[in-house]
Design a protein around this motif. Structure first.
Motif: not given
Length: 193
Positions: A47-51, A68-72, A90-91, A97-101
């Motif tokens: 998922i693009p980080e820009c989301i 796949s990869g890390d969640l944004p 396959d995240f 990381v979901l709570f990281e700004e």
């Protein structure tokens, strides 16, 4: 200059979409997205980080999409997000990381976790059947409108009692909490997988 408003972008289902989510998505203005549904396609990639720049996004569904990869980072800091369904992908990585700004500063970035007083509008979170690991973060205890939490089929361990999720179950606000009970030591799950 954009002179149109995209209320929702729904390409779920048997559209036979293939390839990663296009980076052109990032060029759209924030106000253009309330719903993004790309589930059940053969997307791959991440998922693009820009989301997380789509601050008006209420509903994000990209399940069964071979992502796949890390969640944004910061995904759960979206202020009006009510539904997040990223299951059967396959995240990897942790839920923290979901709570990281992340902020840009002098050609670099600074990351910090949102404080524990953060209260989300999130009602439905489905992250089951991925490869996520670690514990359930304490911030989940602040999701007082969360009705459904699905975390089974990951490599999560311990931490459910400390996360505040069981307190939400006691108030009956959180109606569904599905997890791998033995792995996380869950005594309050509504369904053990």
């Amino acid at each position: 200059v954009y002179l149109f408003l995209v209320i929702f972008f729904n390409l779920q289902g048997k559209n036979n979409l293939e390839g990663p989510i296009p980076s052109e998505l990032c060029a759209l203005p924030d106000s253009d997205f309330f719903l993004l549904d790309l589930g059940e396609n053969n997307l791959g990639g991440n998922i693009p980080e820009c989301i997380i720049e789509f601050r008006s996004l209420e509903n994000l569904q990209i399940f069964n999409a071979q992502l796949s990869g890390d969640l944004p980072a910061g995904l759960l800091t979206l202020p009006v997000l009510t539904k997040l369904q990223l299951y059967n992908n396959d995240f990897s990585g942790t839920l923290d990381v979901l709570f990281e700004e992340t902020y840009s500063h002098n050609n670099g970035s600074i990351s910090k976790y949102i404080d524990s007083s953060f209260a989300s509008m999130l009602q439905d979170l489905r992250l089951h059947n991925n490869m996520l690991e670690g514990t359930i973060p304490a911030q989940f205890g602040n999701f007082h409108v969360l009705k459904s939490l699905h975390l089974w089929g990951n490599d999560l361990t311990g931490g459910v009692e400390e996360s505040g999720v069981c307190e939400l179950r006691k108030t009956e606000d959180l109606q569904v909490f599905e997890a791998d009970c033995q792995e996380i030591g869950c005594t309050c799950c509504s369904d053990c997988k």
